[in-house]
Structures are given as structure tokens and as C-alpha cells.
Design a protein around this motif. Structure first.
Motif, PDB file in Angstrom:
ATOM      1  N   LEU A  73      29.739  -6.648  21.712  1.00  0.00           N
ATOM      2  CA  LEU A  73      29.645  -5.192  21.792  1.00  0.00           C
ATOM      3  C   LEU A  73      28.188  -4.748  21.665  1.00  0.00           C
ATOM      4  O   LEU A  73      27.718  -3.868  22.405  1.00  0.00           O
ATOM      5  N   GLY A  74      27.458  -5.377  20.741  1.00  0.00           N
ATOM      6  CA  GLY A  74      26.050  -5.041  20.554  1.00  0.00           C
ATOM      7  C   GLY A  74      25.222  -5.334  21.793  1.00  0.00           C
ATOM      8  O   GLY A  74      24.359  -4.534  22.183  1.00  0.00           O
ATOM      9  N   ILE A  75      25.490  -6.474  22.426  1.00  0.00           N
ATOM     10  CA  ILE A  75      24.762  -6.833  23.654  1.00  0.00           C
ATOM     11  C   ILE A  75      25.070  -5.816  24.750  1.00  0.00           C
ATOM     12  O   ILE A  75      24.177  -5.407  25.501  1.00  0.00           O
ATOM     13  N   PHE A  76      26.318  -5.397  24.835  1.00  0.00           N
ATOM     14  CA  PHE A  76      26.710  -4.395  25.829  1.00  0.00           C
ATOM     15  C   PHE A  76      25.907  -3.104  25.627  1.00  0.00           C
ATOM     16  O   PHE A  76      25.330  -2.553  26.573  1.00  0.00           O
ATOM     17  N   TYR A  77      25.870  -2.631  24.388  1.00  0.00           N
ATOM     18  CA  TYR A  77      25.128  -1.398  24.095  1.00  0.00           C
ATOM     19  C   TYR A  77      23.623  -1.587  24.316  1.00  0.00           C
ATOM     20  O   TYR A  77      22.938  -0.708  24.852  1.00  0.00           O
ATOM     21  N   TYR A  98      22.414  -1.584  17.248  1.00  0.00           N
ATOM     22  CA  TYR A  98      21.990  -1.916  15.878  1.00  0.00           C
ATOM     23  C   TYR A  98      23.184  -1.953  14.924  1.00  0.00           C
ATOM     24  O   TYR A  98      23.320  -2.881  14.107  1.00  0.00           O
ATOM     25  N   VAL A  99      24.054  -0.962  15.019  1.00  0.00           N
ATOM     26  CA  VAL A  99      25.234  -0.923  14.140  1.00  0.00           C
ATOM     27  C   VAL A  99      26.114  -2.152  14.358  1.00  0.00           C
ATOM     28  O   VAL A  99      26.594  -2.779  13.395  1.00  0.00           O
ATOM     29  N   SER A 134      17.026  -5.189  17.676  1.00  0.00           N
ATOM     30  CA  SER A 134      17.550  -3.822  17.736  1.00  0.00           C
ATOM     31  C   SER A 134      16.893  -2.936  16.680  1.00  0.00           C
ATOM     32  O   SER A 134      16.675  -1.737  16.910  1.00  0.00           O
ATOM     33  N   GLN A 135      16.559  -3.500  15.524  1.00  0.00           N
ATOM     34  CA  GLN A 135      15.855  -2.722  14.498  1.00  0.00           C
ATOM     35  C   GLN A 135      14.490  -2.258  15.007  1.00  0.00           C
ATOM     36  O   GLN A 135      14.058  -1.133  14.717  1.00  0.00           O
ATOM     37  N   VAL A 136      13.814  -3.103  15.746  1.00  0.00           N
ATOM     38  CA  VAL A 136      12.544  -2.688  16.349  1.00  0.00           C
ATOM     39  C   VAL A 136      12.773  -1.525  17.298  1.00  0.00           C
ATOM     40  O   VAL A 136      12.016  -0.543  17.305  1.00  0.00           O
TER      41      VAL A 136
END
Length: 342
Positions: free
Chosen positions: A7-11, A21-22, A44-46
Motif C-alpha cells: 500500500l505504501g509503495i502504491f501511494y 509514510y503512514v 518517505s520521511q524525507v
């Protein structure tokens, strides 16, 4: 956990970095030792400007997996982005030294590898080029990008970087050569083609420049850089109507990233005597590009001039001419402007 990573990669790939990031944070909380989750979390934090947490995350990943080359590179990038994104750079003055130190550690790891050695070394040298550029060391930056290119000769990003640094050094023919190679290596990349178009226009080859710039904008009609450079090239080609349309669209697509486009909008308005619009756009250019003497100079010029509804303001003109000279003491036009209003 795998679902959170997917899901993170998709976003992330869609540019929704807050949501990415979430998702990556959730994955890393489920399995704090998962190296993929930690790497993606740090990146993602960057992206959401959580530079301190990103550095902490990636330092932890390097400690957990000392042979993880992407982790070293991401950590170096985090140090660079914190440096770029901090208004008071004195507070992060050591970041660039740290970025280089991390890359040296990465190189030691790569030298012991049996596979992908040249590819990984090219990435490390490319990052060194970025750091040297931030340090203002143009020659060292060029040498680093050349080393990266020798290891990975068909990489369009590295070729672009070489062209960019040769342009920064004042060597327009070499800049054009490498940007042309970058376009050949990746014909679908709008950044390479748009930058190449601008340099062609600056070299006097306006006809070819316009064709290349138009193609870049067609390739990526929602890419602010490609659209804006089409506007810049059109301005240099004395096509004011196309320039205004493209530059206006570019700043709508991205309002904060490209002060150059506000600068050329300001130049268009200055050329046509629209001083209020010129001052507005040049003020934005000078604020976003606060280290560029040319922006301050033209803002000063817009205040030196007067028109109906926009009286001259000698104090503001003087302040901006003085700022241009602080940024570039050899700026002849700014000195002449200052002499006129004294």
C-alpha cells in the motif's frame, strides 16, 4: 505487514507521500527489523520533510544491516535534503560532511561485492556529485559525475547532471553535448528534453529549441518544469503570447518550486510596461530564488521605472540593486542602476 508495504509503495509512486509514510510506519511497527520497511519509511520521511526522524531511521537500518547499500545512499540523501530544506544552514553545516562520510562507507561495502559493483559505484559517485554541487565545488562535482558516467555510461540522469554542472561552470558547448546525450539515452524524459531546449535557445539555436521544448511539454503536459521551460524558450524566441501562456500554466502546476518561471513572467510584464504585474512576479522570483542576483536586479529595475498606477520607488529600487551586488559584486547592470538613482 506485506500489505502495508504494498500500500505504501502504491501511494509513494502516486506522489501521495503522507499516506505512504503512514503505511510504511505501520509496517515497521509490526516488524521493526524488516529492512525493506525501514528503507521505505526513511525515504518517505524525507519526502514529508521529517528529516531528523528519517536520518534516525536510516542510521538504525545501516546499523541493523551494514551491507545494505541503498540504505547508505538514502541516508546520504537525507542529510542533503535536510541541508537544502533548512532555512538556517549553519545549524546543519556538518550535514554535507556526514553525507560524504556515509558515501565513503558505502563504497567500502560495494568494493567487497561480487555483483552490481559498477552500478552501485556509479550511484555513489553520482551522489558525491550532488554533495559537491551543494558545497559549491563545481570542478569536483563535474569530476564525480564523470566518474559515475564512466561506470554507467547510458544513464540519462548522470548525463543530465554532467550537462547541468558544465552549464554552471560556464561551458555551454559541453553542457549541450551531455544534455543531448541524455535526451538520446531517454527520449521520453521531459526534464532532459526541456533543459536541452533551453540551452539550445541560449546558444542561439532558437528554431531547434522551440521544437524540443514543445515536444517536452507534449510528453508531460502536467509537468511544471517541462511546461515552464517551453515558456522560457518561447520568451527567448520572442513569442510573448506562447511564453505567457506556458509560464502561467507552469506556476499553476507548481507554485513554489521554480522561481525562474516567475522571473520570466516578470520580464514579460516589464517588456509590456505592466509594472504592477512585473513587480509582483519579480518579487516572487526574488523571494523563492533569494541567491540569484539577476532576480534582484530586475526587481530593482521594475521599481526604478514608473507607469500609470505604479509610481517609481527609488528606495526599493536601490535596495534591490544593492542586494544584486551583494549576491554578485560584478553585476554591472546592477551597479549602473545604483549609480542612476543615487
Amino acid at each position: 505487514m506485506a500489505n502495508y508495504i504494498a500500500l505504501g509503495i502504491f501511494y509513494y509512486n502516486r506522489g501521495n507521500f503522507d499516506q505512504a509514510y503512514v503505511a510504511f510506519r505501520a509496517a515497521s511497527e509490526i516488524d521493526p527489523a524488516n529492512t525493506e520497511a525501514l528503507l521505505l519509511l526513511g525515504r518517505s520521511q524525507v519526502r514529508v520533510r521529517l528529516y531528523g526522524p528519517a536520518i534516525a531511521t536510516l542510521k538504525g537500518l545501516v546499523a541493523l544491516d551494514p551491507r545494505n547499500v541503498p540504505a547508505y545512499i538514502a541516508l546520504s540523501q537525507a542529510y542533503q535534503q535536510q541541508y537544502i530544506g533548512t532555512s538556517d544552514r549553519q545549524t546543519v553545516a556538518a550535514n554535507l560532511t556526514e553525507a560524504l562520510r556515509v558515501l565513503t562507507a558505502a563504497e567500502t561495502v560495494v568494493q567487497a561485492q561480487a555483483t552490481d559493483r559498477n552500478l552501485n559505484l556509479s550511484k555513489i559517485w553520482n551522489e558525491r556529485g550532488y554533495v559537491y554541487k551543494l558545497q559549491g565545488e563545481v570542478t569536483r562535482s563535474i569530476e564525480a559525475f564523470k566518474q559515475a558516467s564512466s561506470l554507467n555510461p547510458d544513464n540519462s540522469i548522470i548525463l543530465y547532471n554532467l550537462g547541468d554542472m558544465y552549464y554552471a561552470s560556464g561551458n555551454l558547448p559541453m553542457a549541450l553535448d551531455f544534455l543531448q546525450q541524455a535526451v538520446i539515452a531517454d527520449p521520453g524524459d521531459p526534464y532532459n528534453r526541456a533543459y536541452y531546449a533551453k540551452l539550445l535557445a541560449l546558444s542561439g539555436n532558437v528554431a531547434t529549441a522551440r521544437a524540443e521544448a514543445a515536444q517536452a511539454a507534449r510528453l508531460a503536459p502536467t509537468n511544471a518544469y517541462a511546461v515552464g521551460q517551453y515558456g522560457v524558450v518561447s520568451y527567448l524566441a520572442k513569442d510573448a503570447a506562447t511564453a505567457r501562456a506556458q509560464l502561467t500554466q507552469a506556476v499553476k502546476l507548481d507554485t513554489l518550486r521554480y522561481p525562474e518561471f516567475y522571473y520570466y513572467l516578470g520580464r514579460l510584464s516589464l517588456d509590456s510596461g505592466e509594472l504592477r504585474a512585473a513587480r509582483d512576479n519579480l518579487t516572487r522570483a526574488a523571494a523563492l530564488g533569494s541567491n540569484t542576483a539577476e532576480y534582484a536586479y530586475y526587481l530593482g529595475l521594475s521599481y526604478e521605472r514608473g507607469a500609470v498606477g505604479a509610481a517609481p520607488d527609488r528606495l526599493k529600487a536601490r535596495a534591490n540593486y544593492e542586494q544584486a551586488l551583494r549576491l554578485d559584486p560584478r553585476h554591472r547592470a546592477a551597479q549602473e542602476g545604483l549609480n542612476r538613482i543615487r
